[in-house]
Design an enzyme around this catalytic site. Structure first.
Site, PDB file in Angstrom:
ATOM      1  N   TYR A 162     -46.140  56.302  42.381  1.00  0.00           N
ATOM      2  CA  TYR A 162     -46.431  57.037  42.069  1.00  0.00           C
ATOM      3  C   TYR A 162     -46.271  59.069  42.087  1.00  0.00           C
ATOM      4  CZ  TYR A 162     -49.608  53.477  42.915  1.00  0.00           C
ATOM      5  OH  TYR A 162     -50.634  52.436  42.598  1.00  0.00           O
ATOM      6  N   GLU A 248     -34.908  32.131  55.740  1.00  0.00           N
ATOM      7  CA  GLU A 248     -35.385  32.194  54.811  1.00  0.00           C
ATOM      8  C   GLU A 248     -37.023  32.834  54.763  1.00  0.00           C
ATOM      9  OE1 GLU A 248     -36.006  30.288  50.481  1.00  0.00           O
ATOM     10  OE2 GLU A 248     -34.651  29.610  51.590  1.00  0.00           O
ATOM     11  N   ASP A 300     -34.019  26.906  52.492  1.00  0.00           N
ATOM     12  CA  ASP A 300     -34.409  25.733  51.430  1.00  0.00           C
ATOM     13  C   ASP A 300     -33.568  24.906  50.933  1.00  0.00           C
ATOM     14  OD1 ASP A 300     -37.214  26.396  52.063  1.00  0.00           O
ATOM     15  OD2 ASP A 300     -37.760  27.277  50.608  1.00  0.00           O
TER      16      ASP A 300
END
Length: 419
Positions: A162, A248, A300
């Site tokens: 920014y 995870e 996963d």
């Protein structure tokens, strides 16, 4: 009386049916004894000094960065600017020599079990239309980092973006050049005093100091303690844990934290809530190095879960220049593995078909050297690609919301079922 016994037996049979394999569990004391033996063996094998890039006689020259003080970073920037001034005055024009972070410049080193960056560079000239904007961004980032050195303050990557939105256009571009600047100066990104917003959390059997304040991670509630974005604030780590559980997903982390799994089996639970951020990777490495604890990963059962695990263990190609500081070697893949889908009888309605992109990612992973090094990983990935099925950790909730903490993980620990 006989009716009561029948009802109890029926309830027991019903529970076994709804929570398969629970009857295989030993007592918690027996499982703890197995874990203590494993942790003792692991700690004794961790006493040897780890190999570094300097210890290896590689035929290829590689580039690595190190932690530098603010004064050293400031001096490096000023030396670079002086060099650029001489370059311009001698008629060579204005250009930066930037280490290449392209895929072709990456090298996996089996002895270190991590990805490193080869010592190849590209020239970024101001006079060329294709690189003028990136050269301007590089100059701007160097100027901003120099200001941070003078003021001795930290800012986030978002703050940096920014300062000139019209120049950067997208934070991805300012973040990429920030990594380039780290490479150019030969320092870690944290040495630049630019940090990412807090993302990772930790809970469990860990006490550490955060900027002088002592934090007890068993008293942080279900949400845990946010991992400090600048690792230099962290010190005095103490723990009676037997292992570190790397998770995870945030959903699985919340389940384990609410069930206080770390009290039943003394451990430290940490998650980056998806893609690993720099702070969580640094924090995980610091814990493993200082506490000498094994790290078990719960991800996963899909190609992206394994990719996330590999980033923690072997490093990301994007930040291979700092893999020495960001990687945690020898992470064990606890689950959910493709073979677990049939082994634990995950219902078909809880399995997901792999997309063509999933299959491509899986096949690409099979070509990676860090996967080929581990036969168990290769076998599991081949099974995943062959069956074209994937599953999330939450698939275990089909047996009950607490099946993960009450049966699956205890049984995995009991059987030492990890790769």
């Amino acid at each position: 009386m006989a009716d009561k016994k029948k009802r109890r037996r029926a309830d027991s049979d019903s529970e076994s049916a709804s929570q398969p394999f629970k009857n295989l569990l030993k007592s918690d004391d027996q499982i703890l004894q197995i874990l203590k033996s494993f942790t003792t063996c692991f700690s004794s094998s961790s006493t040897s000094k780890p190999l570094t890039l300097a210890d290896l006689a590689l035929s290829t020259t590689c580039r690595e960065v190190s932690d530098l003080s603010l004064s050293s970073v400031q001096s490096a920037i000023e030396s670079l600017v002086l060099q650029l001034a001489h370059q311009i005055l001698s008629g060579q024009g204005f250009s930066f020599t930037v280490p290449s972070r392209s895929s072709s410049n990456q090298l996996y080193v089996p002895e270190l079990d991590r990805i490193v960056l080869r010592d190849k560079s590209t020239v970024r000239p101001f006079s060329h239309i294709s690189s003028v904007r990136k050269t301007t961004i590089t100059s701007k980032i160097l100027s901003l980092v120099h200001q941070l050195c003078l003021k001795n303050i930290h800012v986030t990557k978002r703050d940096l973006f920014y300062t000139d939105v019209k120049l950067f256009q997208d934070q991805i571009q300012s973040d990429a050049v920030l990594d380039d600047v780290s490479c150019m100066l030969g320092c870690t990104r944290s040495s630049l005093n630019v940090i990412a917003a807090e993302k990772g959390v930790v809970v469990g059997r860990l006490i550490f100091s955060d900027n002088g304040d002592m934090i007890d991670c068993t008293k942080m509630g279900m949400g845990g303690k946010a991992i400090p974005p600048n690792i230099d604030r962290v010190g005095d780590m103490q723990s009676d844990a037997l292992f570190i559980l790397l998770v995870e997903k945030d959903a699985a982390y919340i389940r384990l934290a609410e069930d206080r799994f770390y009290n039943r089996f003394p451990c430290i639970i940490v998650t980056a809530k998806g893609q690993p951020d720099v702070a969580t990777r640094l924090f995980l490495r610091k814990m493993k190095t200082e506490l000498k604890l094994p790290v078990l990963a719960l991800v996963d059962s899909d190609p992206y879960g394994l990719k996330i695990l590999s980033v923690y263990g072997c490093g990301s190609k994007n930040m291979s220049y700092d893999s020495a500081n960001l990687t945690t070697p020898d992470i064990k893949w606890l689950g959910i593995r493709p073979s677990d889908l049939d082994k634990y009888k995950i219902p078909e309605q809880c399995r997901l078909p792999m997309t063509e992109q999933d299959i491509k990612t899986g096949k690409d992973l099979l070509e990676e050297d860090f996967v080929k090094k581990n036969p168990g990983w290769v076998e599991e990935l081949n099974l995943m690609v062959k069956t074209r099925q994937k599953a999330e950790i939450q698939a275990l909730s089909s047996f009950g919301f607490q099946y993960l903490s009450e049966v699956y993980l205890p049984l995995k620990l009991q059987q030492q079922d990890w790769l």
